[in-house]
Scaffold this active site. Structure first.
Site, mmCIF file in Angstrom:
data_model
loop_
_atom_site.group_PDB
_atom_site.id
_atom_site.type_symbol
_atom_site.label_atom_id
_atom_site.label_comp_id
_atom_site.label_asym_id
_atom_site.label_seq_id
_atom_site.Cartn_x
_atom_site.Cartn_y
_atom_site.Cartn_z
ATOM 1 N N GLY A 158 0.781 -1.239 0.000
ATOM 2 C CA GLY A 158 0.000 0.000 0.000
ATOM 3 C C GLY A 158 0.809 1.282 0.000
ATOM 4 O O GLY A 158 0.413 2.278 -0.577
ATOM 5 N N ASP A 200 0.323 3.516 4.227
ATOM 6 C CA ASP A 200 -0.722 4.209 3.471
ATOM 7 C C ASP A 200 -1.816 4.745 4.376
ATOM 8 O O ASP A 200 -2.208 5.899 4.284
ATOM 9 C CB ASP A 200 -1.313 3.273 2.390
ATOM 10 C CG ASP A 200 -1.719 1.899 2.924
ATOM 11 O OD1 ASP A 200 -1.588 1.645 4.135
ATOM 12 O OD2 ASP A 200 -2.168 1.065 2.105
ATOM 13 N N ASP A 238 -6.048 2.441 10.184
ATOM 14 C CA ASP A 238 -7.460 2.084 10.298
ATOM 15 C C ASP A 238 -7.715 1.514 11.691
ATOM 16 O O ASP A 238 -7.894 2.269 12.638
ATOM 17 C CB ASP A 238 -7.800 1.102 9.164
ATOM 18 C CG ASP A 238 -9.249 0.657 9.148
ATOM 19 O OD1 ASP A 238 -10.088 1.322 9.760
ATOM 20 O OD2 ASP A 238 -9.548 -0.371 8.504
ATOM 21 N N LYS A 275 -8.113 7.050 9.267
ATOM 22 C CA LYS A 275 -9.572 6.977 9.273
ATOM 23 C C LYS A 275 -10.103 7.386 10.635
ATOM 24 O O LYS A 275 -9.563 6.960 11.658
ATOM 25 C CB LYS A 275 -10.027 5.539 8.991
ATOM 26 C CG LYS A 275 -10.097 5.222 7.531
ATOM 27 C CD LYS A 275 -10.845 3.917 7.282
ATOM 28 C CE LYS A 275 -10.648 3.513 5.838
ATOM 29 N NZ LYS A 275 -11.196 2.187 5.547
ATOM 30 N N VAL A 311 -11.169 3.238 0.510
ATOM 31 C CA VAL A 311 -10.600 4.022 -0.592
ATOM 32 C C VAL A 311 -9.560 3.218 -1.375
ATOM 33 O O VAL A 311 -8.939 2.290 -0.836
ATOM 34 C CB VAL A 311 -9.972 5.337 -0.069
ATOM 35 C CG1 VAL A 311 -11.051 6.284 0.434
ATOM 36 C CG2 VAL A 311 -8.938 5.074 1.020
ATOM 37 N N ASP A 347 -5.360 -0.676 -2.658
ATOM 38 C CA ASP A 347 -6.009 -1.614 -3.588
ATOM 39 C C ASP A 347 -7.336 -2.127 -3.064
ATOM 40 O O ASP A 347 -7.678 -1.970 -1.895
ATOM 41 C CB ASP A 347 -5.096 -2.825 -3.789
ATOM 42 C CG ASP A 347 -5.102 -3.730 -2.553
ATOM 43 O OD1 ASP A 347 -4.920 -3.209 -1.434
ATOM 44 O OD2 ASP A 347 -5.317 -4.952 -2.698
HETATM 45 P P1 5GP Z 1 -5.167 -1.535 10.161
HETATM 46 O O1 5GP Z 1 -4.197 -2.618 10.475
HETATM 47 O O2 5GP Z 1 -4.857 -0.208 10.827
HETATM 48 O O3 5GP Z 1 -6.586 -1.956 10.360
HETATM 49 O O4 5GP Z 1 -5.162 -1.311 8.610
HETATM 50 C C1 5GP Z 1 -4.082 -0.901 7.971
HETATM 51 C C2 5GP Z 1 -3.991 -1.520 6.595
HETATM 52 O O5 5GP Z 1 -5.256 -1.949 6.087
HETATM 53 C C3 5GP Z 1 -3.517 -0.466 5.672
HETATM 54 O O6 5GP Z 1 -2.112 -0.439 5.611
HETATM 55 C C4 5GP Z 1 -4.157 -0.880 4.372
HETATM 56 O O7 5GP Z 1 -3.313 -1.792 3.713
HETATM 57 C C5 5GP Z 1 -5.432 -1.569 4.755
HETATM 58 N N1 5GP Z 1 -6.600 -0.642 4.669
HETATM 59 C C6 5GP Z 1 -7.281 -0.074 5.683
HETATM 60 N N2 5GP Z 1 -8.268 0.734 5.233
HETATM 61 C C7 5GP Z 1 -8.196 0.681 3.884
HETATM 62 C C8 5GP Z 1 -8.945 1.316 2.822
HETATM 63 O O8 5GP Z 1 -9.859 2.130 2.997
HETATM 64 N N3 5GP Z 1 -8.559 0.994 1.556
HETATM 65 C C9 5GP Z 1 -7.551 0.119 1.287
HETATM 66 N N4 5GP Z 1 -7.295 -0.118 0.010
HETATM 67 N N5 5GP Z 1 -6.827 -0.488 2.243
HETATM 68 C C10 5GP Z 1 -7.146 -0.198 3.535
HETATM 69 MG MG MG Z 2 -0.998 -1.664 4.348
#
Ligand code: 5GP
Ligand code: MG
Length: 176
Positions: free
Chosen positions: A42, A97, A100, A128, A150, A156
């Site tokens: 990402g 990227d 979340d 987010k 997104v 992706d």
């Molecule tokens: P977390 O581990 O904080 O839940 O998520 C982080 C990873 O989830 C990011 O690095 C990304 O790869 C993926 N991710 C989270 N939200 C999105 C989104 O809205 N779109 C995309 N394409 N990937 C996301």
């Molecule tokens: Mg990622």
């Protein structure tokens, strides 16, 4: 069917914010630049644009980690073993990227400290506005966004749409 819809962040907006972030990062670290650790796939475009706005002495490495299946976090993080042990004693700036649930960044941060990194800071292009599953504070954030999925600029959906230069919201459209 899910498809890329409206543009949330245009390419010029992204580019000018990335340049601004690079200048804040330069201001913070001065001559003692950290090693940038890009979380693939990402962060590919964000990392490369950030690097182009930093002094040529800046070093980077990449790790391939992931937790997403489709548009939801699976709750498990794979790829922590791709983080290089050569980061012991170094100051690290993790580049990702999007923040979340916080799972990815909290696990990578923990792993780097276990490996003996001297300091770990975090830089994300997007954050987010959602309750985090794991407590994570990013030191640099490009844009705060609402809870929408997104794509584009490296992000992706099942491997697709990474190459858009802007960032778009994935929308449900009726099957034709
Ligand atoms: P977390 O581990 O904080 O839940 O998520 C982080 C990873 O989830 C990011 O690095 C990304 O790869 C993926 N991710 C989270 N939200 C999105 C989104 O809205 N779109 C995309 N394409 N990937 C996301
Ligand atoms: Mg990622």
């Amino acid at each position: 069917m899910l498809q890329p819809g409206r543009t949330l962040l245009s390419s010029p907006r992204i580019q000018s914010r990335v340049a601004e972030m690079a200048s804040e990062i330069r201001g913070h670290y001065g001559a003692e630049l950290p090693v940038l650790l890009g979380l693939m796939n990402g962060a590919l475009f964000f990392l490369s644009d950030l690097m182009r706005n930093l002094p040529p002495e800046a070093e980077f490495q990449c790790s391939v980690v992931g937790s997403y299946e489709g548009t939801a976090s699976s709750g498990r993080l794979q790829g922590l073993d791709t983080i290089g042990e050569n980061l012991r004693g170094r100051r690290i700036l993790i580049v990702d990227d999007i923040l979340d649930t916080g799972l990815t960044l909290s696990k990578v941060d923990e792993r780097l400290l276990e490996l003996g990194a001297e300091e770990v800071k975090i830089c994300v292009l997007l954050s987010k506005r959602v309750p985090r599953r794991m407590e994570v504070t990013a030191d640099w954030v490009g844009f705060e966004i609402e809870n929408e999925f997104v794509v584009g600029y490296g992000l992706d959906h099942n491997g697709r749409y990474r190459s858009f230069e802007d960032i778009r919201v994935l929308d449900e459209v009726a099957d034709k």
